[in-house]
Design an enzyme around this catalytic site. Structure first.
Site, PDB file in Angstrom:
ATOM      1  N   ASP A  78      10.968  -1.640   5.629  1.00 31.24           N
ATOM      2  CA  ASP A  78      10.135  -0.453   5.457  1.00 31.24           C
ATOM      3  C   ASP A  78       9.737   0.170   6.785  1.00 31.24           C
ATOM      4  OD1 ASP A  78      10.305  -1.119   2.771  1.00 31.24           O
ATOM      5  OD2 ASP A  78       8.240  -0.561   2.371  1.00 31.24           O
ATOM      6  N   CYS A 119      10.816  -9.599   2.550  1.00 37.67           N
ATOM      7  CA  CYS A 119      10.111  -8.342   2.833  1.00 37.67           C
ATOM      8  C   CYS A 119       9.828  -7.523   1.590  1.00 37.67           C
ATOM      9  CB  CYS A 119      10.857  -7.570   3.914  1.00 37.67           C
ATOM     10  SG  CYS A 119      10.637  -8.365   5.535  1.00 37.67           S
ATOM     11  N   ASP A 120       9.286  -6.335   1.803  1.00 41.24           N
ATOM     12  CA  ASP A 120       8.433  -5.651   0.833  1.00 41.24           C
ATOM     13  C   ASP A 120       8.952  -5.569  -0.599  1.00 41.24           C
ATOM     14  OD1 ASP A 120       7.175  -5.272   3.235  1.00 41.24           O
ATOM     15  OD2 ASP A 120       6.675  -3.190   2.885  1.00 41.24           O
ATOM     16  N   LYS A 121      10.121  -4.990  -0.838  1.00 45.62           N
ATOM     17  CA  LYS A 121      10.602  -4.793  -2.210  1.00 45.62           C
ATOM     18  C   LYS A 121      11.503  -5.927  -2.655  1.00 45.62           C
ATOM     19  CE  LYS A 121       8.334  -1.208  -1.501  1.00 45.62           C
ATOM     20  NZ  LYS A 121       8.119  -1.524  -0.096  1.00 45.62           N
ATOM     21  N   CYS A 192       6.140  -8.884   8.898  1.00 44.55           N
ATOM     22  CA  CYS A 192       5.142  -8.441   9.875  1.00 44.55           C
ATOM     23  C   CYS A 192       3.791  -9.110   9.640  1.00 44.55           C
ATOM     24  CB  CYS A 192       5.027  -6.930   9.839  1.00 44.55           C
ATOM     25  SG  CYS A 192       6.551  -6.110  10.369  1.00 44.55           S
ATOM     26  N   GLU A 443       6.170   5.600   1.428  1.00 41.18           N
ATOM     27  CA  GLU A 443       4.932   5.156   2.068  1.00 41.18           C
ATOM     28  C   GLU A 443       4.469   6.197   3.070  1.00 41.18           C
ATOM     29  OE1 GLU A 443       5.339   0.301   1.914  1.00 41.18           O
ATOM     30  OE2 GLU A 443       5.602   1.331   3.816  1.00 41.18           O
ATOM     31  N   SER A 469       1.796   1.853   3.040  1.00 43.06           N
ATOM     32  CA  SER A 469       2.159   0.545   3.577  1.00 43.06           C
ATOM     33  C   SER A 469       0.951  -0.370   3.489  1.00 43.06           C
ATOM     34  CB  SER A 469       2.584   0.695   5.041  1.00 43.06           C
ATOM     35  OG  SER A 469       2.582  -0.550   5.695  1.00 43.06           O
TER      36      SER A 469
END
Length: 553
Positions: A78, A119-121, A192, A443, A469
């Site tokens: 992202d 990570c995110d998704k 992160c 985002e 985010s």
């Protein structure tokens, strides 16, 4: 075994010949086949070490008598996708991840799965697949990034990096200062380092019972991450033997536990998209309206970046997710009876857990706030709800009213913000960025970071039908539903309209007379789609609203 469908008998000799072509022996084919879903790639820092994690998982599966078979899952960074057309693909990639994993698992009839996201998704996409497939599954992520350290000794992270760009445009930081953050904010591999979306979802994977202790907090560079991967590889064999499946674990009570831990940890607002989507695929019906009830009863015990100056490594040293869960369970806020991938109940899992640093995990009697990290606001501007990370909002912005500054895209808004065109008291409205209108629900970290970096986070709110985010802080209100492209009232807001926000009372209103709104409604037409071909065009036609998790119908 499920895998007997591709291994046994004369009728399956052609299938078996292809397994021989892969080099598998009869001994290996006599064992359960375990799909190892590796999200390794060389473009996402949180995934660059997953080849090592996958190797450790395979070692664990072999050690416990299974045959591991690795196949890939995609992942989008992202941060790299931020601020340009690439961000349209981030949320949309979640569905690709779930769909492709479903296809691979059923086509090849695996007996169990070890999911290795980070990570995110990627995390919610694989959890969605687990719920759909409902075959024994365990999760072990790639682990969190360590916090960075600036030359003067201050710790730093990616959210500081984005805010540094805002400070540069405000004239309070020069190019050398930006370069200092650039070189130091992301020092290792891993997701992160703050309580951003990736770490939020990895922590909640523990809370919901689909990962072993430490999954959400052990740093990527620690060897303990490899030990956890081996243990997870061994544990999947027990889950297969006992036929413990994701829907046995991801029950309504487990989702309520996850929401409760979410409030205590102060997780990303993106969890309000992902938990409903995962529940949908697990056959559980949850509504984001339950969030306020849970939040009102759940103190916020952690202020990790961007809300505070602690990081995932600090949460790990303080006792991790299980220590937070033990605090919540002690006062009856968790259902501890459910089974988990450990093969034990929640109560058995957290019996040993203790808080080792009450500066990072506050005690129930002295929380950061009496209510949880997230609130859902309702009103004429968002009759189906919108979401704010209230734990990261300055106290003076918890109640705010101001004139609307209206933009039909992120790019329009960010240019005006950088040019100094936003005044204290303003309410920035960014619309046509929702699941359909974006498409892809980008985002808005660049505009929110610019507002913070320019010192306006204590006087300016931002409202969008897009999303944020986990690194976003300030009075940033997203997921406005219905979105503008679906005819939501946010599409009728005009420059200068008064917008009232009352986070403690879960309210958001556009203060315009009904007859004026009716005139605007009669004149409104939906803009032409921003994307007319390819995957995103198909996505825009099928995607539901944000309050339903932005799932494909």
């Amino acid at each position: 075994m499920r895998s007997d469908q591709v291994k046994l008998g004369v009728d399956r000799a052609p299938n078996r010949s292809l397994l021989y072509a892969l080099g598998y022996t009869d001994e290996e084919l006599s064992r359960p086949l375990v799909g190892v879903v590796s999200s390794f790639n060389e473009i996402v820092p949180g995934h660059m070490n997953i080849d090592k994690v996958a190797r450790a998982v395979k070692d664990g599966v072999y050690a416990a008598g299974g045959t591991p078979v690795m196949f890939p899952a995609i992942a989008v960074c992202d941060g790299i996708a931020m601020g340009h057309v690439g961000m349209k693909y981030s949320l949309a990639s979640r569905e690709l991840i779930a769909d492709s994993t479903e296809a691979m698992a059923i086509a090849h009839q695996f007996d169990g799965l070890v999911m290795i996201p980070n990570c995110d998704k990627n995390v919610p996409g694989l959890l969605m697949a687990a719920g759909r497939l409902n075959i024994p599954t365990i999760f072990v992520s790639g682990g969190a990034m360590l916090a960075g350290t600036l030359p003067d000794g201050r710790r730093t992270c990616l959210s500081h990096m984005f805010e540094a760009v805002g400070a540069y445009h405000a004239g309070t930081l020069d190019e050398d200062g930006v370069a200092t953050y650039t070189e130091n904010c992301c020092p290792t591999c891993g997701s992160c380092s703050g309580m951003y979306t990736a770490n939020s979802m990895n922590c909640l994977t523990e809370a919901i019972g689909m990962a072993l202790e430490g999954n959400g907090t052990i740093p990527a560079v620690y060897s303990a991450r490899l030990r956890l991967a081996k243990e997870s590889g061994m544990k999947i064999m027990e889950l297969i033997e006992r036929d413990i499946r994701p829907r046995d674990i991801m029950t309504p009570a487990a989702f309520r536990n996850a929401e409760t831990v979410d409030m205590a940890l102060g997780c990303s607002t993106n969890t309000m998209l992902h938990l409903p989507a995962i529940a949908h695929d697990a056959g559980v019906d949850i509504d984001i309206s339950m969030v306020n009830e849970i939040s009102d009863a759940t103190p916020n015990l952690c202020h990790l970046a961007p809300a505070g100056d602690a990081y995932i490594e600090d949460l790990h040293q303080a006792g991790g997710v299980y220590a937070v869960m033990a605090e919540l369970a002690r006062v009856g806020l968790l259902d501890t009876s459910g089974i988990t991938v450990s093969g034990k109940t929640v109560a058995e899992n957290i019996a040993h857990a203790t808080v080792r640093d009450d500066r990072v995990i506050r005690p129930m009697g002295d929380p950061f706030s009496q209510s949880g990290g997230i609130a859902v606001l309702y009103g004429n501007l968002a009759p189906d709800g919108c979401v704010v990370k209230q734990s990261a909002v300055n106290p003076e912005m918890m109640v705010h009213a101001g004139p609307a500054r209206v933009f039909d895209s992120e790019e329009e808004a960010i240019q005006v913000i950088y040019d100094g065109g936003i005044e204290p008291g303003d309410v920035v409205v960014i619309r046509y960025e929702g699941p359909k209108g974006g498409p892809g629900m980008r985002e808005m970290l660049n505009p929110t970071s610019a507002i913070c970096g320019m010192g306006l986070d204590d006087s300016v709110a931002l409202i969008t039908d897009g999303r944020f985010s986990g690194a976003t802080r300030g009075a940033s209100i997203g997921h406005v539903s219905p979105e503008a492209a679906a005819g939501g009232l946010i599409g009728l807001v005009e420059e200068g309209d008064l917008i009232s926000i009352d986070i403690p009372n879960h309210a958001i209103f556009l203060d315009v007379p009904p007859d004026v709104l009716a005139e605007r409604r009669a004149a409104w037409t939906c803009p032409e789609p921003k994307v007319k071909g390819g995957y995103l065009a198909r996505y825009a036609k099928l995607v539901s609203s944000a309050d339903k998790g932005a799932v494909l119908s």
